[in-house]
Scaffold this motif. Structure first.
Motif, PDB file in Angstrom:
ATOM      1  N   LYS A  42       8.887  47.773  40.278  1.00 41.55           N
ATOM      2  CA  LYS A  42       8.630  47.925  41.712  1.00 41.55           C
ATOM      3  C   LYS A  42       7.678  49.071  41.979  1.00 41.55           C
ATOM      4  O   LYS A  42       7.749  50.092  41.337  1.00 41.55           O
ATOM      5  CB  LYS A  42       9.942  48.143  42.462  1.00 41.55           C
ATOM      6  N   ASP A  43       6.809  48.909  42.918  1.00 42.11           N
ATOM      7  CA  ASP A  43       5.772  49.845  43.373  1.00 42.11           C
ATOM      8  C   ASP A  43       4.773  50.218  42.268  1.00 42.11           C
ATOM      9  O   ASP A  43       3.987  51.130  42.436  1.00 42.11           O
ATOM     10  CB  ASP A  43       6.347  51.098  44.055  1.00 42.11           C
ATOM     11  N   ASN A  44       4.781  49.499  41.155  1.00 45.69           N
ATOM     12  CA  ASN A  44       3.807  49.786  40.100  1.00 45.69           C
ATOM     13  C   ASN A  44       3.045  48.532  39.691  1.00 45.69           C
ATOM     14  O   ASN A  44       1.852  48.405  39.965  1.00 45.69           O
ATOM     15  CB  ASN A  44       4.511  50.411  38.902  1.00 45.69           C
TER      16      ASN A  44
ATOM     17  N   PHE B  38      -0.325  47.353  41.618  1.00 46.52           N
ATOM     18  CA  PHE B  38      -0.264  47.739  43.035  1.00 46.52           C
ATOM     19  C   PHE B  38      -1.013  49.046  43.227  1.00 46.52           C
ATOM     20  O   PHE B  38      -0.553  50.107  42.789  1.00 46.52           O
ATOM     21  CB  PHE B  38       1.184  47.842  43.501  1.00 46.52           C
ATOM     22  N   VAL B  39      -2.178  48.954  43.839  1.00 43.56           N
ATOM     23  CA  VAL B  39      -3.055  50.113  44.023  1.00 43.56           C
ATOM     24  C   VAL B  39      -3.262  50.294  45.519  1.00 43.56           C
ATOM     25  O   VAL B  39      -4.021  49.564  46.153  1.00 43.56           O
ATOM     26  CB  VAL B  39      -4.412  49.896  43.306  1.00 43.56           C
ATOM     27  N   ALA B  40      -2.563  51.270  46.078  1.00 45.33           N
ATOM     28  CA  ALA B  40      -2.568  51.432  47.536  1.00 45.33           C
ATOM     29  C   ALA B  40      -3.902  51.958  48.053  1.00 45.33           C
ATOM     30  O   ALA B  40      -4.337  51.596  49.142  1.00 45.33           O
ATOM     31  CB  ALA B  40      -1.439  52.372  47.945  1.00 45.33           C
ATOM     32  N   GLU B  41      -4.557  52.801  47.292  1.00 46.60           N
ATOM     33  CA  GLU B  41      -5.788  53.438  47.743  1.00 46.60           C
ATOM     34  C   GLU B  41      -6.964  52.454  47.639  1.00 46.60           C
ATOM     35  O   GLU B  41      -7.288  51.978  46.551  1.00 46.60           O
ATOM     36  CB  GLU B  41      -6.030  54.684  46.871  1.00 46.60           C
TER      37      GLU B  41
ATOM     38  N   GLN C 162      -1.937  59.038  44.146  1.00 45.71           N
ATOM     39  CA  GLN C 162      -2.397  57.958  45.014  1.00 45.71           C
ATOM     40  C   GLN C 162      -3.807  57.534  44.613  1.00 45.71           C
ATOM     41  O   GLN C 162      -4.102  56.355  44.493  1.00 45.71           O
ATOM     42  CB  GLN C 162      -2.407  58.414  46.481  1.00 45.71           C
TER      43      GLN C 162
ATOM     44  N   ALA D 220      -3.790  55.911  41.178  1.00 43.61           N
ATOM     45  CA  ALA D 220      -2.758  54.869  41.038  1.00 43.61           C
ATOM     46  C   ALA D 220      -1.821  55.169  39.870  1.00 43.61           C
ATOM     47  O   ALA D 220      -1.534  54.306  39.038  1.00 43.61           O
ATOM     48  CB  ALA D 220      -3.389  53.495  40.873  1.00 43.61           C
TER      49      ALA D 220
ATOM     50  N   ARG E  63       3.658  59.407  44.112  1.00 41.22           N
ATOM     51  CA  ARG E  63       3.470  58.088  44.718  1.00 41.22           C
ATOM     52  C   ARG E  63       4.795  57.544  45.250  1.00 41.22           C
ATOM     53  O   ARG E  63       4.844  56.874  46.277  1.00 41.22           O
ATOM     54  CB  ARG E  63       2.879  57.127  43.686  1.00 41.22           C
TER      55      ARG E  63
END
Lengths: 511, 315
Positions: free
Chosen positions: A193-195, A232-235, B260, B263, B269
């Motif tokens: 999760k989140d990765n 998952f890359v938020a930026e 962030q 990644a 994060r």
């Protein structure tokens, strides 16, 4: 009345013609997809976020789903028989369907999935008119409705909160907790999760062999890739550079300036995906000054669409309608009189006529979606020029979205991006509009919706929809701005990628 | 010494208590509703209210705070609302990433930061001093996310030297890939610390170089290298060690932004995602662990004082 929603020969031929050349397709290889959002749940019955649904549609399949033109098309159902004046729907299942755990899919699984959906889904209202279910044999499932609804299969196709068929063992599992066991062309291999998350090809996938090729989320799907890794890359900039450096083969949700940066790279293809979402302003007819129709219309008169599009910097297209060009319900002439008025004199005159005395107009937006923020800031300027007393409130996206849905939060105007509703047709708008508790003057709307659902003929349904659309725009409950594209990109070593609302990795391959 | 450490630890208790109340209050002051984040914006008000009740969010704040404290008292940091796992295990999974990043960054920071400070002090008021201080100023001034993006564009995209994002665990890829995935973010993270440390070291060194014992050493004919490295540098260590403690804390804090940009699936994060999802237990628990780490770092700094300066005594 008996009507069959089967495979449309013309559509199949068209899909086959559009499909990539078969000779070039090769099995094998793994790719990395840099996705914007993290994923909280892979339970299809409660998932509404695009990031989650992109994965879910690779793992799970429903009875009916959307084709390339976003129309309804059977997926696990071989055919749908409509009877009893659109109150009885008989689904015959495709043969040899198997879940990822090897179990055969039967009508008992379909029944359990419908029952679970009615219990846990956010979209459980979809089934509130169901009178009962019948399971005459292992390959047949019957839904009985209380009232006629000719567009019931169109409602079932919704890819948001999809009514995916799960094993019957999941029937009593709580919402968000369903195991990722579907019938789709990919299986879930791992998920941190989140990765990241890894999908692997389902070697035992039973493709729909009656179709010539893939068709939206339906048709004959073939998984060529061995595995797809979702990072998952938020930026946003990190996603761009991941593609530029070869760390990722495909990326989602690119910022507008990435189009220019990636556009001149011969090894990268940038896709602007239209239709994706519609940028709109919604007014609150139950709060303060915007309770007056004339004030809402004055707001609409002040809107200058081109200024807003320019300020957001996003790829957008002008479109006055609440549907997209290409939809059978799309007409511009009905919506055009209400679109892009950019007439400050008219706005001032309407304000004067309304008796507006400088009450504060609260414009609500969020920082998560820059196009909504920019659109509201431009609108605030346009309204000030027209004589409104405005105040911009920046809140978190979830609260803003919930405020729009429920009418809470003391706002007068809010910016939003409607995505699946205009994409899937009027029946999807219905859940949005009818669930809005603060809309006034609903008499005409409710009757038009009733006509829309009950009418067996398309012309009658189209007429009902025009009435609904005209009323929503004339009352200035909704003020249309523009259609917004999703920007995605992929390396040219990845083939078979086509612009579509959801990123798909079946029928894509690497060379 | 033992008594001194115990005293420091007992002093940390009220600090952590105040810190935890602040974290709790700040999280609950944030606009947004965790129940809404879980249910989604399309959920009915009833469904959201049901989740709120299940999570106990409908109770008064003071009740929620006391319940959190009662759980903390037995070592229970709670369960993440979004990850569906305990806060301790979520932090534990991500800790190696943040610790690795901080470790590599510290390894980069120490020799460069201290070295630059010493060089600048030794050649005080020269062009070398001016350049070192300009570089130090840039290091502390340039925002990490901006330098990070530029760095990725040049070193990853243009030159292709380093991966632009992601983390390769030491156990999976060995030292090479592990270091390759960390060196770029670690250097970017170190820039601020290098500038900070160089300025402090220079200042401390200048004080020492003006002392009588340095003049005496030189008068006695001790060579410059010995004078600087043995006599002067040893006496700058107290302020430098103090700053090192702060630097270590800043490294962990700075990872929030750097993770962030690159990644990296670390604690930084995790906190950002927790804040965006209004995952109260996750953010509160992680922040409390951060606070505890800072307290431990400060105690370690106090212990190191006694080693580098025998005159310092506790208890």
């Amino acid at each position: 009345m008996v009507r069959w929603l089967g495979r449309a020969g013309l559509a199949c031929a068209l899909v086959a013609a559009l499909a990539p050349p078969v000779a070039a397709q090769t099995k094998g290889g793994a790719i990395t997809y840099a996705a914007a959002g993290g994923i909280g749940s892979l339970d299809p019955h409660v998932s509404g976020s695009i990031a989650e649904l992109e994965v879910i549609h690779h793992i799970f399949e429903p009875l009916v789903t959307i084709d390339e033109s976003y129309n309804a098309r059977p997926m696990l159902a071989a055919s749908i028989q409509v009877g009893d004046e659109a109150r009885r729907f008989r689904f015959t299942l495709r043969r040899n369907l198997r879940f990822h755990n090897g179990d055969r899919l039967t009508s008992a699984d379909v029944l359990a999935s419908f029952q679970r959906y009615a219990r846990v889904s956010t979209n459980a209202a979809l089934l509130e008119d169901v009178a009962g279910y019948d399971v005459p044999d292992a390959d047949t499932f019957v839904v009985r409705l209380k009232t006629s609804n000719a567009v019931f299969p169109e409602m079932l196709k919704s890819p948001t909160y999809p009514l995916a068929i799960l094993p019957a063992s999941q029937k009593d599992v709580a919402g968000t907790e369903a195991e990722p066991i579907g019938t789709g062309p990919f299986t879930l291999e791992s998920w941190e999760k989140d990765n990241h998350l890894v999908l692997r090809r389902n070697e035992a996938y039973a493709a729909d062999r009656s179709a010539a090729g893939p068709d939206g989320l339906a048709g004959r799907k073939t998984a060529y890739l061995d595995a797809v890794r979702y990072n998952f890359v938020a930026e946003p900039m990190a996603r761009v550079t991941a593609l530029q450096s070869g760390e990722a083969d495909a990326v989602s949700n690119l910022p507008p300036d990435a189009i220019r940066r990636l556009g001149d790279r011969p090894d990268i293809t940038v896709m602007r995906v239209f239709p994706f979402c519609q940028l709109m302003f919604a007014t609150h007819p139950g709060n303060g000054a915007t309770a007056k129709k004339l004030v809402r219309q004055a707001i609409r008169a002040a809107v200058s669409v081109d200024d807003i599009i320019a300020a957001t910097g996003q790829p957008m297209r002008r479109n006055p309608s609440l549907t997209y060009p290409g939809s059978p319900y799309h007409t511009e002439e009905a919506a055009a009189p209400f679109y892009d008025r950019r007439n400050l004199a008219e706005a001032r005159a309407l304000l004067a006529e309304s008796g507006y005395k400088g009450e504060k107009i609260v414009l609500q937006t969020n920082a998560s979606f820059s196009y909504m923020r920019d659109a509201i800031l431009v609108l605030a300027g346009q309204l000030s020029e027209a004589g409104f007393n405005t105040e911009v409130q920046m809140i978190d996206w979830l609260s803003q979205s919930a405020n729009l849905r429920r009418g809470t939060g003391h706002w007068n105007i809010t910016a939003t991006g409607f995505c699946s509703q205009p994409l899937l047709g009027p029946q999807q708008w219905r859940t949005q509009i009818q669930a809005t508790p603060y809309l006034r003057d609903r008499t005409g709307l409710d009757e038009a919706w009733r006509q829309f659902s009950a009418s067996p003929g398309f012309a009658q349904r189209q007429s009902a929809w025009r009435q609904i659309e005209t009323q929503l725009l004339d009352q200035a409950y909704l003020i249309k701005v523009a259609d917004l594209a999703a920007v995605r990109a992929h390396t040219t070593r990845l083939h078979g990628m086509a612009p579509y609302f959801y990123q798909r990795f079946w029928n894509t391959w690497v060379q | 010494m033992f008594r001194g450490i115990m005293m420091r630890l007992s002093q940390a208790v009220p600090v952590l208590l105040i810190f935890s109340v602040m974290v709790f209050m700040l999280m609950h002051l944030l606009p947004g509703d965790p129940a809404l984040a879980i249910a989604g914006p399309d959920a009915s008000p009833e469904a959201v209210q049901k989740i709120r009740e299940q999570l106990g969010l409908d109770r008064p704040l003071i009740v929620q705070l006391l319940e959190w404290f009662s759980h903390l008292a037995v070592g229970n940091f709670g369960e993440s609302l979004t990850l569906k796992q305990s806060v301790i295990s979520a932090v534990g999974e991500r800790l190696p990433v943040t610790l690795s990043l901080s470790f590599v960054s510290l390894v980069v920071t120490l020799p460069i930061g201290i070295g630059l400070g010493v060089v600048a002090a030794y050649w005080r008021n020269s062009w070398i001093d001016a350049w070192v201080m300009v570089l130090a100023l840039l290091g502390v001034s340039l925002p990490g996310f901006w330098v990070g993006i530029l760095s990725v564009l040049y070193f990853s995209v243009q030159l292709g030297w380093f991966p632009p994002s992601g983390y390769v665990p030491l156990t999976e890829g060995g030292v090479g890939p592990w270091l390759a995935s960390l060196i770029q973010p670690a250097v970017v993270l170190a820039l601020f610390q290098i500038g900070f440390l160089a300025r402090i070291t220079r200042s401390a060194m200048l004080d020492v170089l003006d002392q009588d014992f340095i003049r005496t050493a030189r008068a006695k004919g001790v060579d410059e290298w010995t004078t600087i490295s043995k006599h002067a540098f040893r006496n700058t260590l107290i302020p430098v060690v103090t700053v090192l403690g702060i630097t270590l804390s800043l490294l962990v804090g700075g990872s929030v932004v750097i993770e962030q940009v690159f990644a990296l699936p670390g604690i930084g994060r995790l906190i950002v995602q927790g804040i965006l999802n209004r995952d109260y237990p996750l953010v509160q628990g992680t922040m409390l662990l951060f606070g505890f780490a800072f307290v431990v770092i400060n105690i370690l700094v106090d212990i190191i004082y006694t080693i580098v300066d025998p005159r310092v005594r506790y208890g």
